[in-house]
Write an enzyme that holds these catalytic residues in place. Structure first.
Site, PDB file in Angstrom:
ATOM      1  N   GLU A 175      15.443   2.007   7.099  1.00 37.76           N
ATOM      2  CA  GLU A 175      16.118   1.071   6.826  1.00 37.76           C
ATOM      3  C   GLU A 175      15.339   0.306   5.683  1.00 37.76           C
ATOM      4  OE1 GLU A 175      16.182  -2.124   9.999  1.00 37.76           O
ATOM      5  OE2 GLU A 175      17.339  -3.473   8.715  1.00 37.76           O
TER       6      GLU A 175
ATOM      7  N   ARG B 272       6.073   7.860  18.581  1.00 37.92           N
ATOM      8  CA  ARG B 272       5.897   7.084  17.369  1.00 37.92           C
ATOM      9  C   ARG B 272       4.412   7.441  17.076  1.00 37.92           C
ATOM     10  NH1 ARG B 272       8.939   2.958  16.529  1.00 37.92           N
ATOM     11  NH2 ARG B 272       7.924   2.202  14.827  1.00 37.92           N
TER      12      ARG B 272
ATOM     13  N   LYS C 261       6.859  -3.280  10.924  1.00 37.85           N
ATOM     14  CA  LYS C 261       7.261  -3.668   9.381  1.00 37.85           C
ATOM     15  C   LYS C 261       7.345  -5.321   9.537  1.00 37.85           C
ATOM     16  CE  LYS C 261      10.453  -0.670   8.317  1.00 37.85           C
ATOM     17  NZ  LYS C 261      11.917  -0.327   8.279  1.00 37.85           N
TER      18      LYS C 261
END
Ligand code: ATP
Ligand code: MG
Length: 557
Positions: free
Chosen positions: A36, A263, A273
């Site tokens: 993104e 992850r 983020k």
């Protein structure tokens, strides 16, 4: 990737692919990396990039770069550009396979119309808050929206008018008609479309006031691109039934399979983020490319190489179990790379003057030093010697601790690649601080051991007459605890106050004049350094990449 990669380590995803190719389910694999564009890529993304692009390379398939740009409020072309630069820098190439989820907005809209026509989606007028209340909880089933039984004709009409901009933000959504009593909350009539007026999307401008959700967009984008294996992180496991529902109920050209892996979590840093954005916007670091940041831009400026990051990702492996990776694993990957490849140089970080009283003042002697102790192909260099030298303050001690092998009053030490010297006199200021040392050279010791005695210590040095002044930035871990903010505290309270130390009075050997930003070296006995882009012709600036050994916690102030 240009260089030949080592044989890949197997993992459960490779086993699935092997089986799919053996059974003929697929002839070729197609993966994608779907960032993104709302921030810079970090080391966690590198794991996903290396996995997706690496599999495509190894199996002769393709990997798409797809910007998942369904949330225009937080997205920006700055991030689109930085993401592309970072993926290329890591050594991967998407060729002409760069896509934006927004490329599919019209198609996704038509798929939604198809769902409505099949009675599988409806326009819902509940507010966001009511939608939440109706959804139920993990223990309580949801309740049907009062708008769930709208006619197909009315839904088609309302959905078209949503697109035309007739309704305000938040007044209506399009929802999938699945099952409000599903034990999986993701299947309780999830929202597929939201109204957002007045935002300028970085790709589609003001063409749309209706935006599809990630859960709806992602599977259909995968299907439109013919992705075979859609790899994502474990938190999407519960979304997989919705992923499958979407591709099963609209006329998509292919049926991708979602596979989840754990992850990457790394000690002593943050990877969300939101937090990285806060660190930048609150100026707790000097931008996205601050060398302490776990971003690829930061790691690059810190001196991490693409090869070391790829190797780190390989060493971490791909599994289904969540874990916290030690910072030492990342550091050892770059240390291994630089140990093999970085030329050696001498730099004095905290200079202390040594005057060699028996050395001829204007002598122009040079000594030859190998650029690498184990790799002759890196050649050698001539280093000017002289009557005045700089050594490091830490290499001299008046009251030496036990086992101190460096210079002490009336003691001897070898200057790397040159002579053995003896400290004869310590010059101090009125306050007792050491200003300068007077020493004498044993001229019989160039390339030879001294007669009749052992000199154990070897220190680095730079001749004063030809020294280049430099700035050296010593970086340490950004946080002082392995899991910042663990236990519910503010992660900012865990920032390491010693994470940056700027030394402005360093000197380096003349071979480092005109160094180019990005050039990497081992400064003997100090660590691995990279020339920063703040370097000017008059004054090189170096960043510490990593120390020579893992000394974290051992020499802290
Ligand atoms: P956000 O918090 O904005 O959702 P994200 O970390 O999920 O951030 P994306 O840009 O959506 O960021 O991620 C792109 C891809 O990288 C996704 O497929 C995601 O699963 C993967 N990815 C992100 N973080 C990690 C991580 N720490 N380890 C492995 N893969 C990751
Ligand atoms: Mg995401």
């Amino acid at each position: 990737m240009t260089e030949a990669a080592a044989p890949p380590r197997t993992n459960f995803i490779r086993q699935i692919i092997d089986a799919d190719l053996a059974s003929g389910k697929h002839e070729r694999i197609a993966t994608r990396f779907p960032p993104e564009p709302n921030g810079y890529l970090h080391i966690g993304h590198a794991k996903s990039i290396v996995l997706n692009f690496g599999l495509a390379l190894d199996y002769g398939g393709t990997c798409n770069l797809r910007f998942d740009d369904t949330n225009p409020l937080k997205e920006d072309v700055e991030f689109v550009d930085s993401i592309q630069a970072d993926v290329r820098w890591l050594g991967f190439d998407w060729g002409d396979r760069r896509f934006f989820a927004s490329d599919y907005f019209e198609q996704l809209y038509q798929f939604a119309v198809e769902l409505i026509e099949k009675g599988l989606a409806y326009v819902c007028d509940l507010s966001a808050e009511d939608t939440r209340t109706y959804r139920g909880t993990l223990t309580d089933p949801g309740r049907d929206s009062p708008y769930r039984e709208r006619s197909i004709a009315e839904n088609l009409d309302l959905f078209a008018r949503m697109r035309n901009g007739e309704f305000a933000d938040g007044s209506r959504t399009l929802r999938a008609r699945i099952d409000m009593r599903s034990p999986n909350i993701n299947l309780r009539d999830p929202v597929l479309y939201r109204i957002k007026h007045g935002v300028i999307h970085h790709q589609t401008g003001s063409a749309w006031c209706l935006y599809p959700t990630y859960d709806y967009t992602h599977p259909l984008s995968d299907a439109l691109e013919g992705i075979t294996h859609s790899l994502c992180t474990l938190e999407f496991e519960d979304h997989r039934p919705l992923y499958d529902w979407c591709i099963d109920h609209v006329s998509v050209p292919s049926k991708p399979r979602q596979i989840e892996f754990s992850r990457l979590n790394l000690e002593y840093t943050v990877m969300s983020k939101r937090r990285l954005t806060e660190l930048v916007s609150e100026q707790l670091v000097n931008g996205w490319n601050d060398p302490r940041m776990p971003t690829l831009a930061g790691l690059r400026r810190r001196g991490y190489t693409p090869a070391a990051i790829r190797e780190f990702c390989e060493r971490v492996g791909v599994t289904k179990s969540d874990n916290l990776v030690e910072m030492a694993l990342l550091e050892s990957a770059i240390r291994d790379d630089l140990d093999a490849n970085a030329p050696r140089r001498m730099a004095v970080l905290r200079p202390l003057k040594v005057v060699l009283t028996n050395y001829p003042a204007n002598n122009c002697e040079t000594v030859t030093l190998a650029n690498h102790p184990k790799d002759a192909s890196l050649g050698s260099r001539e280093l000017p010697f002289g009557a005045e030298l700089w050594i490091d303050q830490n290499d001299f001690a008046e009251q030496p601790p036990k086992d101190f092998k460096r210079l002490i009053p009336n003691g001897e030490v070898r200057l790397r690649g040159a002579y053995v010297i003896r400290c004869d006199e310590v010059i101090k200021d009125a306050a007792g601080a050491v200003l300068e040392l007077r020493a004498s050279v044993d001229f019989a010791t160039l390339g030879k051991n001294p007669e009749g005695r052992k000199v154990k210590g070897v220190i680095h040095w730079v001749a004063a007459a030809t020294a280049i002044p430099a700035e050296i930035r010593l970086y340490d871990r950004l946080f002082q605890v392995p899991i910042p903010g663990a236990g519910g505290g503010d992660y900012r309270a865990d920032l390491n106050p010693h994470s940056l130390q700027v030394l402005t009075d360093c000197v380096v050997e003349p071979a480092l004049a005109n160094v180019i930003a990005g050039a990497q070296f081992q400064f003997e006995r100090e660590g691995y350094f990279v020339a920063d882009f703040d370097t000017t012709p008059a004054r090189p600036v170096f960043n510490l990449t990593v120390g020579l050994r893992d000394t974290w916690g051992k020499n802290r102030p």
